[in-house]
Design a protein around this motif. Structure first.
Motif, mmCIF file in Angstrom:
data_model
loop_
_atom_site.group_PDB
_atom_site.id
_atom_site.type_symbol
_atom_site.label_atom_id
_atom_site.label_comp_id
_atom_site.label_asym_id
_atom_site.label_seq_id
_atom_site.Cartn_x
_atom_site.Cartn_y
_atom_site.Cartn_z
ATOM 1 N N PRO A 12 39.365 1.325 -42.407
ATOM 2 C CA PRO A 12 39.211 0.547 -41.251
ATOM 3 C C PRO A 12 39.407 -1.338 -41.463
ATOM 4 C CG PRO A 12 37.439 1.702 -40.931
ATOM 5 C CD PRO A 12 37.629 1.701 -42.519
ATOM 6 N N VAL A 13 40.106 -2.083 -40.776
ATOM 7 C CA VAL A 13 40.686 -3.260 -40.549
ATOM 8 C C VAL A 13 40.124 -3.662 -39.709
ATOM 9 C CG1 VAL A 13 42.287 -5.335 -41.136
ATOM 10 C CG2 VAL A 13 42.767 -3.313 -41.606
ATOM 11 N N ILE A 14 39.845 -3.676 -38.626
ATOM 12 C CA ILE A 14 39.866 -4.264 -37.096
ATOM 13 C C ILE A 14 39.240 -2.817 -36.502
ATOM 14 C CG2 ILE A 14 40.021 -5.823 -35.534
ATOM 15 C CD1 ILE A 14 41.947 -7.503 -36.876
ATOM 16 N N GLY A 15 37.953 -3.165 -35.938
ATOM 17 C CA GLY A 15 37.248 -2.429 -35.139
ATOM 18 C C GLY A 15 36.460 -1.034 -35.694
ATOM 19 N N GLN A 16 36.247 -0.116 -34.560
ATOM 20 C CA GLN A 16 35.283 1.325 -35.773
ATOM 21 C C GLN A 16 36.342 2.507 -34.969
ATOM 22 O OE1 GLN A 16 31.670 1.061 -32.910
ATOM 23 N NE2 GLN A 16 30.929 -0.677 -34.623
ATOM 24 N N LEU A 17 36.205 3.483 -35.695
ATOM 25 C CA LEU A 17 37.007 4.456 -35.882
ATOM 26 C C LEU A 17 35.853 5.794 -35.517
ATOM 27 C CD1 LEU A 17 39.149 6.145 -35.388
ATOM 28 C CD2 LEU A 17 39.399 6.478 -37.627
ATOM 29 N N GLU A 18 35.897 6.822 -35.112
ATOM 30 C CA GLU A 18 35.261 8.123 -35.005
ATOM 31 C C GLU A 18 35.949 9.120 -36.118
ATOM 32 O OE1 GLU A 18 32.149 8.855 -34.010
ATOM 33 O OE2 GLU A 18 31.073 7.145 -32.841
ATOM 34 N N ILE A 19 35.378 10.062 -36.780
ATOM 35 C CA ILE A 19 36.237 10.405 -37.814
ATOM 36 C C ILE A 19 35.110 11.787 -38.183
ATOM 37 C CG2 ILE A 19 36.287 9.336 -39.888
ATOM 38 C CD1 ILE A 19 39.012 9.902 -40.848
ATOM 39 N N GLU A 20 35.466 12.428 -38.193
ATOM 40 C CA GLU A 20 35.490 14.155 -38.869
ATOM 41 C C GLU A 20 35.725 14.732 -39.717
ATOM 42 O OE1 GLU A 20 34.918 18.885 -37.294
ATOM 43 O OE2 GLU A 20 33.659 16.891 -36.336
ATOM 44 N N VAL A 21 35.905 15.167 -40.992
ATOM 45 C CA VAL A 21 36.568 15.424 -42.610
ATOM 46 C C VAL A 21 36.055 16.716 -42.892
ATOM 47 C CG1 VAL A 21 36.523 14.618 -44.340
ATOM 48 C CG2 VAL A 21 37.269 12.987 -43.091
ATOM 49 N N GLY A 22 36.391 17.784 -42.681
ATOM 50 C CA GLY A 22 35.119 18.448 -43.002
ATOM 51 C C GLY A 22 34.354 19.179 -42.517
ATOM 52 N N GLY A 23 33.687 19.484 -41.075
ATOM 53 C CA GLY A 23 33.197 18.752 -40.978
ATOM 54 C C GLY A 23 31.782 18.359 -40.408
ATOM 55 N N ARG A 24 31.963 16.984 -41.215
ATOM 56 C CA ARG A 24 31.360 16.242 -41.624
ATOM 57 C C ARG A 24 31.643 15.247 -40.465
ATOM 58 N NH1 ARG A 24 29.777 15.216 -47.755
ATOM 59 N NH2 ARG A 24 28.509 13.414 -46.767
ATOM 60 N N GLY A 25 31.119 14.299 -39.517
ATOM 61 C CA GLY A 25 31.213 13.718 -38.509
ATOM 62 C C GLY A 25 30.420 12.134 -39.230
ATOM 63 N N GLY A 26 31.445 10.578 -38.615
ATOM 64 C CA GLY A 26 30.795 9.824 -38.491
ATOM 65 C C GLY A 26 31.005 8.481 -38.251
ATOM 66 N N ARG A 27 30.978 7.022 -38.029
ATOM 67 C CA ARG A 27 31.389 6.157 -37.329
ATOM 68 C C ARG A 27 32.203 5.375 -38.895
ATOM 69 N NH1 ARG A 27 32.653 3.395 -33.161
ATOM 70 N NH2 ARG A 27 31.355 4.698 -31.985
ATOM 71 N N LEU A 28 33.617 4.748 -38.807
ATOM 72 C CA LEU A 28 33.896 4.238 -39.844
ATOM 73 C C LEU A 28 33.951 2.555 -39.295
ATOM 74 C CD1 LEU A 28 37.010 6.328 -41.172
ATOM 75 C CD2 LEU A 28 34.673 5.989 -41.912
ATOM 76 N N ASP A 29 33.795 1.276 -39.781
ATOM 77 C CA ASP A 29 34.152 0.226 -39.711
ATOM 78 C C ASP A 29 34.138 -1.040 -40.655
ATOM 79 O OD1 ASP A 29 31.286 -0.129 -40.974
ATOM 80 O OD2 ASP A 29 30.059 0.296 -38.619
ATOM 81 N N ALA A 30 33.874 -2.377 -40.839
ATOM 82 C CA ALA A 30 33.986 -2.886 -41.686
ATOM 83 C C ALA A 30 33.208 -2.986 -43.100
ATOM 84 C CB ALA A 30 33.782 -4.385 -41.049
ATOM 85 N N ALA A 31 32.098 -1.905 -42.428
ATOM 86 C CA ALA A 31 31.467 -1.896 -43.727
ATOM 87 C C ALA A 31 31.754 -0.269 -44.349
ATOM 88 C CB ALA A 31 29.614 -1.838 -43.888
ATOM 89 N N ARG A 32 32.384 0.305 -44.193
ATOM 90 C CA ARG A 32 32.763 2.317 -44.638
ATOM 91 C C ARG A 32 33.289 2.307 -43.605
ATOM 92 N NH1 ARG A 32 29.151 6.927 -41.171
ATOM 93 N NH2 ARG A 32 27.760 7.661 -42.852
ATOM 94 N N ALA A 33 34.243 3.548 -44.805
ATOM 95 C CA ALA A 33 35.570 3.562 -45.272
ATOM 96 C C ALA A 33 35.523 5.189 -45.762
ATOM 97 C CB ALA A 33 36.389 3.291 -46.364
ATOM 98 N N ALA A 34 36.585 6.101 -45.154
ATOM 99 C CA ALA A 34 36.526 7.840 -45.673
ATOM 100 C C ALA A 34 37.600 7.896 -46.347
ATOM 101 C CB ALA A 34 37.009 8.798 -43.919
ATOM 102 N N PHE A 35 36.610 9.499 -46.911
ATOM 103 C CA PHE A 35 37.986 9.663 -48.186
ATOM 104 C C PHE A 35 38.192 11.463 -48.011
ATOM 105 C CE2 PHE A 35 37.985 12.706 -51.595
ATOM 106 C CZ PHE A 35 39.565 12.401 -51.949
ATOM 107 N N VAL A 36 39.230 11.473 -47.814
ATOM 108 C CA VAL A 36 40.174 12.425 -47.117
ATOM 109 C C VAL A 36 40.633 14.205 -48.522
ATOM 110 C CG1 VAL A 36 41.604 14.289 -45.792
ATOM 111 C CG2 VAL A 36 40.138 11.685 -44.534
ATOM 112 N N ALA A 37 40.208 15.188 -48.972
ATOM 113 C CA ALA A 37 40.554 15.245 -49.601
ATOM 114 C C ALA A 37 41.845 16.418 -49.641
ATOM 115 C CB ALA A 37 39.342 16.718 -50.522
ATOM 116 N N PRO A 38 42.334 16.538 -49.995
ATOM 117 C CA PRO A 38 43.247 17.546 -50.008
ATOM 118 C C PRO A 38 43.440 18.845 -49.556
ATOM 119 C CG PRO A 38 43.185 16.615 -52.546
ATOM 120 C CD PRO A 38 42.332 16.002 -51.663
#
Length: 226
Positions: A12-38
């Motif tokens: 995230p650069v600006i704002g927030q995002l809800e994401i689910e990866v492999g059945g695990r959900g969470g919110r991304l913001d300025a302090a949190r990123a997500a990793f999506v495996a192949p």
């Protein structure tokens, strides 16, 4: 929902995002990123105004050990070093299309910064990062308290104890810093910068700038423009 064969970082650069990866959900913001495996199923949904930096990498460029580690975590804390790198890459890409050579140099640095596990930031540090990422949001004391996961009175006490300032004073400081950065580094109009930082109009920004620096926004830009 979709999947792909490459590694992906959602930053995230600006704002927030809800994401689910492999059945695990969470919110991304300025302090949190997500990793999506192949091959991992993932779906995302934007929450208000937001901008993301999405980095696609070949498995070989990341390394099996790093992929395995980040796959277990999925959600990665964004350290101050990683945040500065994200902002640099985002700003560079908006000024002009980023070359493959620049992207190739930046990606390993981003991965290293995200894999580094610094001491967990405090609630106030996390809150400050969120405000810095979206200063134009309606950051009332109640909104700040909710983001920090504490009551309004507890938030006030934490700010005074840790920073020696009230929530309102810190908010003003962060908003002015965002405007000053914009005045020094961008061609955006003063009215646009005022709106992006959460000021009701250009006049409100001018009064705040005079109180804090003794300069109007125009005078500040003239003196510090890089």
């Amino acid at each position: 929902m979709h999947r792909h064969d490459h590694v992906q970082l959602v930053l995230p650069v600006i704002g927030q995002l809800e994401i689910e990866v492999g059945g695990r959900g969470g919110r991304l913001d300025a302090a949190r990123a997500a990793f999506v495996a192949p091959g991992a199923d993932h779906v995302q949904s934007g929450d208000g105004a937001n901008r993301l930096l999405v980095v696609d990498c070949a498995m070989a460029d990341v390394g099996e050990a790093a992929v395995e580690r980040m796959s277990r975590q999925v959600f990665l804390p964004i350290s101050p070093v990683a945040r500065r790198l994200i902002e640099f890459v985002d700003l560079s890409g908006r000024r002009q299309p980023m070359s493959a050579a620049t992207a190739w140099r930046c990606t390993p640095l981003l991965l290293e910064a995200l894999l580094d596990t610094p001491q967990a930031p405090s609630r106030l540090e996390m809150l400050k990062r969120r405000i810095e990422a979206d200063p134009g949001r309606d950051w009332s004391v109640a909104a700040m308290a909710q983001a920090a996961g504490v009551s309004a009175s507890r938030l006030h006490a934490l700010f005074l104890a840790e920073l020696g300032q009230t929530p309102g004073q810190v908010l003003t400081e962060l908003r002015l810093r965002a405007v000053q950065d914009g005045l020094a580094t961008s061609t955006a109009s003063i009215a646009e910068l005022a709106f992006q930082a959460g000021y009701s109009d250009q006049g409100a920004l001018t009064r705040a700038m005079r109180r804090a620096t003794g300069l109007t926004p125009a005078a500040y830009r003239k003196r510090f423009r890089r």
